[in-house]
Design a protein around this motif. Structure first.
Motif, short mmCIF file in Angstrom:
data_model
loop_
_atom_site.label_atom_id
_atom_site.label_comp_id
_atom_site.label_asym_id
_atom_site.label_seq_id
_atom_site.Cartn_x
_atom_site.Cartn_y
_atom_site.Cartn_z
N ASN A 1 17.90 -58.05 41.95
CA ASN A 1 17.54 -56.62 42.05
C ASN A 1 18.69 -55.73 41.61
N LYS A 2 19.89 -56.12 42.05
CA LYS A 2 21.06 -55.32 41.67
C LYS A 2 21.26 -55.32 40.17
N SER A 3 21.15 -56.49 39.53
CA SER A 3 21.34 -56.58 38.09
C SER A 3 20.27 -55.80 37.33
N ASP A 4 19.01 -55.95 37.78
CA ASP A 4 17.91 -55.24 37.10
C ASP A 4 18.09 -53.73 37.19
N LYS A 5 18.40 -53.27 38.38
CA LYS A 5 18.53 -51.82 38.57
C LYS A 5 19.75 -51.27 37.84
N ALA A 6 20.84 -52.02 37.83
CA ALA A 6 22.04 -51.57 37.10
C ALA A 6 21.77 -51.48 35.60
N ASP A 7 21.05 -52.48 35.07
CA ASP A 7 20.72 -52.46 33.63
C ASP A 7 19.78 -51.30 33.31
N LYS A 8 18.75 -51.12 34.13
CA LYS A 8 17.81 -50.02 33.90
C LYS A 8 18.51 -48.67 34.01
N PHE A 9 19.41 -48.58 34.98
CA PHE A 9 20.13 -47.32 35.16
C PHE A 9 20.88 -46.95 33.89
N MET A 10 21.63 -47.90 33.34
CA MET A 10 22.42 -47.61 32.15
C MET A 10 21.53 -47.29 30.94
N GLY A 11 20.38 -47.96 30.86
CA GLY A 11 19.45 -47.66 29.76
C GLY A 11 18.93 -46.24 29.85
N TYR A 12 18.47 -45.85 31.02
CA TYR A 12 17.96 -44.49 31.22
C TYR A 12 19.09 -43.47 31.09
N TYR A 13 20.28 -43.84 31.56
CA TYR A 13 21.40 -42.90 31.51
C TYR A 13 21.79 -42.59 30.06
N ARG A 14 21.83 -43.61 29.22
CA ARG A 14 22.17 -43.38 27.80
C ARG A 14 21.12 -42.49 27.15
N LYS A 15 19.86 -42.76 27.43
CA LYS A 15 18.77 -41.95 26.87
C LYS A 15 18.87 -40.51 27.36
N PHE A 16 19.12 -40.36 28.66
CA PHE A 16 19.22 -39.03 29.26
C PHE A 16 20.38 -38.24 28.65
N SER A 17 21.50 -38.90 28.43
CA SER A 17 22.69 -38.23 27.88
C SER A 17 22.41 -37.67 26.49
N THR A 18 21.61 -38.39 25.70
CA THR A 18 21.32 -37.91 24.34
C THR A 18 20.30 -36.77 24.35
N GLN A 19 19.56 -36.62 25.43
CA GLN A 19 18.53 -35.58 25.50
C GLN A 19 19.04 -34.24 26.03
N ILE A 20 20.25 -34.23 26.58
CA ILE A 20 20.81 -32.97 27.08
C ILE A 20 21.28 -32.14 25.88
N PRO A 21 20.69 -30.96 25.65
CA PRO A 21 21.07 -30.15 24.48
C PRO A 21 22.40 -29.43 24.68
N GLU A 22 22.91 -28.91 23.59
CA GLU A 22 24.13 -28.10 23.65
C GLU A 22 23.80 -26.70 24.19
N LYS A 23 24.79 -26.09 24.83
CA LYS A 23 24.61 -24.73 25.34
C LYS A 23 24.69 -23.73 24.20
N ASN A 24 24.04 -22.59 24.38
CA ASN A 24 24.12 -21.49 23.42
C ASN A 24 25.28 -20.57 23.78
N GLU A 25 25.81 -19.88 22.78
CA GLU A 25 26.87 -18.91 23.04
C GLU A 25 26.27 -17.71 23.76
N GLU A 26 26.99 -17.19 24.74
CA GLU A 26 26.54 -15.99 25.44
C GLU A 26 27.69 -15.00 25.61
N ASN A 27 28.53 -14.92 24.56
CA ASN A 27 29.73 -14.07 24.65
C ASN A 27 29.55 -12.71 23.98
N LYS A 28 28.33 -12.37 23.56
CA LYS A 28 28.11 -11.07 22.94
C LYS A 28 28.03 -9.99 24.01
#
Length: 261
Positions: free
Chosen positions: A222-249
């Motif tokens: 269970n520990k191995s499965d969950k650790a592997d799934k976590f890293m898979g979802y985490y990598r996918k999640f990291s790529t889906q977070i967009p960049e922030k827009n400038e708000e300095n005007k």
């Protein structure tokens, strides 16, 4: 004076006679069939200097009103855009914060799970390791026969208790952030779906760390499965977070855009 012939008696009479003096026949004068066209005098508009000045003032007033209206509309749109940018950036900040919290909590949980599995294994198979000896040996330096006792020793250790407490606090932080991230905009829907999967695996992994259960084999699997799934979802999640827009005007920069400053 001209003479005309009476239609009745054929006598010559004056053209001005109303009736024939001989027979009394009434003389009807024919109306003229032609008419002079009526002369229409076309006059031009008199634009005096006073009227011209008045018209210029009206046109200028309309221009000023239109300019003020356009500026007001543009500023409201600018402010709304700034507000939308701040809301978007705030959501991205929360995504980044929960990303860090999830990774830290999962790392701590996996570390405790690995240690628990080693203590479990070394107790059953009487294996000596420096890392686990203080949990698998009695004070008289004898192997502990029951792995439950060894695991109890592990989770009674002050350092491990502190780590477990940190994991529990981390779960509270992550759960709170998950509430803040609910009802995402269309832009973040896919990202939030992945986050939900990541959160579910994270909770399962931290559950194992806080309270190990099952057999050694099922626990380790269970520990191995969950650790592997976590890293898979985490990598996918990291790529889906967009960049922030400038708000300095600022407002001054907005006026520069309009050419006012």
């Amino acid at each position: 004076m001209a003479l005309i012939t009476c239609p009745e008696c054929s006598k010559q009479i004056s053209e001005n006679a109303v009736s024939c003096p001989n027979c009394g026949y009434p003389i009807v004068k024919e109306a003229s069939s032609t008419h002079e066209p009526q002369q229409v005098e076309i006059t031009s508009i008199n634009l005096s200097p006073h009227n011209s000045h008045k018209i210029r003032k009206i046109i200028f007033g309309i221009f000023i009103f239109a300019f003020i209206f356009a500026c007001t509309f543009a500023y409201i749109a600018f402010q709304n855009a700034q507000k939308a940018t701040k809301v978007r950036n705030s959501y991205i900040d929360n995504l980044n914060l929960i990303s860090v919290a999830l990774l830290n909590g999962a790392n701590d949980a996996e570390e405790i799970c690995n240690l628990a599995a080693n203590v479990w294994y070394n107790t059953i198979y009487k294996k000596i390791e420096i890392e686990t000896m203080k949990y698998t040996f009695t004070p008289k330096e004898q192997f502990i026969s029951d792995f439950n006792t060894s695991l109890a020793n592990l989770f009674a250790d002050e350092e491990i208790k502190k780590k477990v407490k940190n994991i529990e606090l981390n779960r509270i932080i992550v759960s709170t952030k998950m509430k803040d991230l609910r009802n995402p905009s269309l832009e973040f829907e896919k990202c939030f779906e992945t986050l939900n999967d990541l959160f579910s695996v994270y909770m399962g992994l931290t559950d194992l760390a806080i309270k190990p259960n099952g057999s050694l084999q099922t626990f380790s699997q269970n520990k191995s499965d969950k650790a592997d799934k976590f890293m898979g979802y985490y990598r996918k999640f990291s790529t889906q977070i967009p960049e922030k827009n400038e708000e300095n005007k600022t407002y001054e920069e907005f006026l520069k855009i309009l050419g006012i400053k």
